[in-house]
Design a protein around this motif. Structure first.
Motif, PDB file in Angstrom:
ATOM      1  N   ILE A  26       0.895  -1.299  -0.087  1.00 55.17           N
ATOM      2  CA  ILE A  26      -0.050  -0.001  -0.086  1.00 55.17           C
ATOM      3  C   ILE A  26       0.764   1.216   0.104  1.00 55.17           C
ATOM      4  CG2 ILE A  26      -1.516   1.339   1.358  1.00 55.17           C
ATOM      5  CD1 ILE A  26      -2.910  -1.522   2.292  1.00 55.17           C
ATOM      6  N   GLU A  27       1.923   1.244   1.011  1.00 54.65           N
ATOM      7  CA  GLU A  27       2.657   2.539   0.727  1.00 54.65           C
ATOM      8  C   GLU A  27       3.399   2.616  -0.199  1.00 54.65           C
ATOM      9  OE1 GLU A  27       4.922   2.033   4.611  1.00 54.65           O
ATOM     10  OE2 GLU A  27       3.212   2.820   5.973  1.00 54.65           O
ATOM     11  N   ASN A  28       4.045   1.659  -1.056  1.00 52.80           N
ATOM     12  CA  ASN A  28       4.675   1.738  -2.201  1.00 52.80           C
ATOM     13  C   ASN A  28       3.888   2.361  -3.399  1.00 52.80           C
ATOM     14  OD1 ASN A  28       7.181   1.153  -1.071  1.00 52.80           O
ATOM     15  ND2 ASN A  28       6.941  -1.005  -1.669  1.00 52.80           N
ATOM     16  N   MET A  29       2.550   1.671  -3.464  1.00 53.74           N
ATOM     17  CA  MET A  29       1.872   1.962  -4.517  1.00 53.74           C
ATOM     18  C   MET A  29       1.021   3.108  -4.236  1.00 53.74           C
ATOM     19  SD  MET A  29       0.570  -1.687  -5.850  1.00 53.74           S
ATOM     20  CE  MET A  29      -0.136  -1.215  -7.153  1.00 53.74           C
ATOM     21  N   THR A  30       0.583   3.525  -3.299  1.00 56.20           N
ATOM     22  CA  THR A  30      -0.175   4.796  -3.015  1.00 56.20           C
ATOM     23  C   THR A  30       0.403   6.048  -2.462  1.00 56.20           C
ATOM     24  OG1 THR A  30      -0.862   4.243  -0.821  1.00 56.20           O
ATOM     25  CG2 THR A  30      -2.052   3.396  -2.626  1.00 56.20           C
ATOM     26  N   GLY A  31       1.615   5.780  -1.957  1.00 56.79           N
ATOM     27  CA  GLY A  31       2.116   6.845  -0.949  1.00 56.79           C
ATOM     28  C   GLY A  31       1.409   7.215   0.233  1.00 56.79           C
ATOM     29  N   LEU A  32       0.242   6.653   0.461  1.00 56.67           N
ATOM     30  CA  LEU A  32      -0.180   6.675   1.905  1.00 56.67           C
ATOM     31  C   LEU A  32       0.524   6.076   2.999  1.00 56.67           C
ATOM     32  CD1 LEU A  32      -3.738   5.681   0.403  1.00 56.67           C
ATOM     33  CD2 LEU A  32      -2.937   8.086   1.175  1.00 56.67           C
ATOM     34  N   GLU A  33       0.337   6.380   4.192  1.00 49.51           N
ATOM     35  CA  GLU A  33       0.912   5.727   5.367  1.00 49.51           C
ATOM     36  C   GLU A  33       0.046   4.715   5.939  1.00 49.51           C
ATOM     37  OE1 GLU A  33       2.032   6.664  10.053  1.00 49.51           O
ATOM     38  OE2 GLU A  33       2.061   8.316   8.560  1.00 49.51           O
ATOM     39  N   VAL A  34       0.313   3.216   6.317  1.00 51.18           N
ATOM     40  CA  VAL A  34      -0.333   2.311   6.861  1.00 51.18           C
ATOM     41  C   VAL A  34       0.074   2.533   8.460  1.00 51.18           C
ATOM     42  CG1 VAL A  34      -0.821   0.228   6.957  1.00 51.18           C
ATOM     43  CG2 VAL A  34      -0.235   1.180   4.815  1.00 51.18           C
ATOM     44  N   SER A  35      -1.070   2.742   9.238  1.00 53.05           N
ATOM     45  CA  SER A  35      -1.091   2.730  10.590  1.00 53.05           C
ATOM     46  C   SER A  35      -1.068   1.313  11.044  1.00 53.05           C
ATOM     47  CB  SER A  35      -1.900   3.504  11.270  1.00 53.05           C
ATOM     48  OG  SER A  35      -3.395   3.104  11.022  1.00 53.05           O
ATOM     49  N   ASP A  36      -1.954   0.563  10.736  1.00 52.35           N
ATOM     50  CA  ASP A  36      -2.118  -0.611  11.288  1.00 52.35           C
ATOM     51  C   ASP A  36      -2.663  -1.782  10.060  1.00 52.35           C
ATOM     52  OD1 ASP A  36      -4.232   0.663  11.588  1.00 52.35           O
ATOM     53  OD2 ASP A  36      -4.656  -0.364  13.750  1.00 52.35           O
ATOM     54  N   VAL A  37      -2.302  -3.146  10.378  1.00 54.63           N
ATOM     55  CA  VAL A  37      -3.095  -4.115   9.518  1.00 54.63           C
ATOM     56  C   VAL A  37      -3.451  -4.974  10.430  1.00 54.63           C
ATOM     57  CG1 VAL A  37      -2.755  -5.781   7.716  1.00 54.63           C
ATOM     58  CG2 VAL A  37      -1.527  -3.596   7.657  1.00 54.63           C
ATOM     59  N   ASN A  38      -4.948  -5.209  10.729  1.00 55.79           N
ATOM     60  CA  ASN A  38      -5.461  -6.111  11.579  1.00 55.79           C
ATOM     61  C   ASN A  38      -6.196  -7.407  10.863  1.00 55.79           C
ATOM     62  OD1 ASN A  38      -5.171  -4.387  13.977  1.00 55.79           O
ATOM     63  ND2 ASN A  38      -6.445  -3.037  13.147  1.00 55.79           N
ATOM     64  N   ILE A  39      -5.616  -8.350  11.449  1.00 58.64           N
ATOM     65  CA  ILE A  39      -6.090  -9.818  10.661  1.00 58.64           C
ATOM     66  C   ILE A  39      -6.898 -10.553  11.625  1.00 58.64           C
ATOM     67  CG2 ILE A  39      -5.023 -11.748   9.702  1.00 58.64           C
ATOM     68  CD1 ILE A  39      -2.835 -10.315   8.979  1.00 58.64           C
ATOM     69  N   ARG A  40      -7.977 -11.133  10.961  1.00 56.91           N
ATOM     70  CA  ARG A  40      -8.794 -12.057  11.642  1.00 56.91           C
ATOM     71  C   ARG A  40      -8.911 -13.287  10.942  1.00 56.91           C
ATOM     72  NH1 ARG A  40     -14.361 -13.499  10.992  1.00 56.91           N
ATOM     73  NH2 ARG A  40     -14.781 -11.721   9.532  1.00 56.91           N
ATOM     74  N   ILE A  41      -8.608 -14.447  11.435  1.00 56.98           N
ATOM     75  CA  ILE A  41      -8.562 -15.973  10.877  1.00 56.98           C
ATOM     76  C   ILE A  41     -10.104 -16.173  10.784  1.00 56.98           C
ATOM     77  CG2 ILE A  41      -7.690 -17.859  10.682  1.00 56.98           C
ATOM     78  CD1 ILE A  41      -5.725 -15.828  10.429  1.00 56.98           C
ATOM     79  N   ALA A  42     -10.428 -16.373   9.362  1.00 55.35           N
ATOM     80  CA  ALA A  42     -11.916 -16.694   9.129  1.00 55.35           C
ATOM     81  C   ALA A  42     -12.136 -18.129   8.994  1.00 55.35           C
ATOM     82  CB  ALA A  42     -12.484 -15.858   7.883  1.00 55.35           C
ATOM     83  N   GLY A  43     -11.023 -18.768   8.760  1.00 56.70           N
ATOM     84  CA  GLY A  43     -11.268 -20.182   8.392  1.00 56.70           C
ATOM     85  C   GLY A  43      -9.743 -20.783   8.179  1.00 56.70           C
ATOM     86  N   ILE A  44      -9.921 -22.177   7.959  1.00 56.50           N
ATOM     87  CA  ILE A  44      -8.940 -23.113   7.493  1.00 56.50           C
ATOM     88  C   ILE A  44      -9.051 -23.849   6.325  1.00 56.50           C
ATOM     89  CG2 ILE A  44      -7.073 -24.740   7.915  1.00 56.50           C
ATOM     90  CD1 ILE A  44      -6.689 -22.325   9.906  1.00 56.50           C
ATOM     91  N   ASP A  45      -8.299 -23.848   5.351  1.00 57.72           N
ATOM     92  CA  ASP A  45      -8.677 -24.364   4.104  1.00 57.72           C
ATOM     93  C   ASP A  45      -7.849 -25.910   4.136  1.00 57.72           C
ATOM     94  OD1 ASP A  45      -9.057 -25.606   1.558  1.00 57.72           O
ATOM     95  OD2 ASP A  45      -8.104 -23.820   0.498  1.00 57.72           O
ATOM     96  N   MET A  46      -8.704 -26.613   4.178  1.00 57.17           N
ATOM     97  CA  MET A  46      -8.336 -28.341   4.479  1.00 57.17           C
ATOM     98  C   MET A  46      -7.736 -28.886   3.042  1.00 57.17           C
ATOM     99  SD  MET A  46      -7.960 -28.399   7.749  1.00 57.17           S
ATOM    100  CE  MET A  46      -8.261 -30.135   8.381  1.00 57.17           C
ATOM    101  N   THR A  47      -8.384 -28.248   1.978  1.00 58.25           N
ATOM    102  CA  THR A  47      -8.347 -29.234   0.636  1.00 58.25           C
ATOM    103  C   THR A  47      -6.929 -29.341   0.199  1.00 58.25           C
ATOM    104  OG1 THR A  47      -8.471 -26.859  -0.532  1.00 58.25           O
ATOM    105  CG2 THR A  47     -10.486 -28.008  -0.432  1.00 58.25           C
ATOM    106  N   LYS A  48      -5.857 -28.614   0.658  1.00 57.33           N
ATOM    107  CA  LYS A  48      -4.711 -28.879   0.169  1.00 57.33           C
ATOM    108  C   LYS A  48      -3.784 -29.841   1.274  1.00 57.33           C
ATOM    109  CE  LYS A  48      -4.107 -24.847  -2.556  1.00 57.33           C
ATOM    110  NZ  LYS A  48      -3.499 -23.395  -2.579  1.00 57.33           N
ATOM    111  N   GLN A  49      -4.295 -30.288   2.207  1.00 55.81           N
ATOM    112  CA  GLN A  49      -3.906 -31.185   3.147  1.00 55.81           C
ATOM    113  C   GLN A  49      -3.512 -32.537   2.499  1.00 55.81           C
ATOM    114  OE1 GLN A  49      -6.488 -31.756   6.315  1.00 55.81           O
ATOM    115  NE2 GLN A  49      -4.854 -33.102   7.654  1.00 55.81           N
TER     116      GLN A  49
END
Length: 113
Positions: free
Chosen positions: A89-112
């Motif tokens: 985001i910073e390289n492409m837009t020149g905007l500053e990123v204050s935080d990146v919050n991640i929620r894990i919504a699931g686990i993909d079991m297909t490649k197991q």
């Protein structure tokens, strides 16, 4: 010389974030349903694929819901995602990123194996 103003739409920033996240090994996808009911209540349009961005005075806060692939270390993978999303985001837009919050919504079991 300044010829005018450049404004970057929220969904462009959200797309950059979503693409950056899915480039990281171990991330299956961004999840499409990040609190859709909540967002419709506050009148926000849903942004692409489980990514929400808030832009305030050239500073971006990113919230994303991810589906991880089975077998990857979640904290380590999320740190890589946070770094990649911030730098993309910073390289492409020149905007500053204050935080990146991640929620894990699931686990993909297909490649197991």
């Amino acid at each position: 010389d300044v010829f005018g103003e450049v404004r970057i739409a929220d969904d462009v920033v959200a797309n950059i974030a979503g693409l950056a996240a899915t480039e990281i090994e171990g991330v299956a996808a961004t999840a499409g349903n990040i609190t859709n009911e909540l967002m419709s209540k506050v009148g926000m349009k849903t942004l692409p694929k489980g990514v929400k961005v808030e832009l305030l005075d050239d500073v971006v806060s990113v919230e994303m819901a991810l589906v991880m692939e089975y077998g990857y270390n979640i904290p380590a993978t999320c740190r890589k995602v946070q770094e990649r999303v911030k730098s993309s985001i910073e390289n492409m837009t020149g905007l500053e990123v204050s935080d990146v919050n991640i929620r894990i919504a699931g686990i993909d079991m297909t490649k197991q194996s």
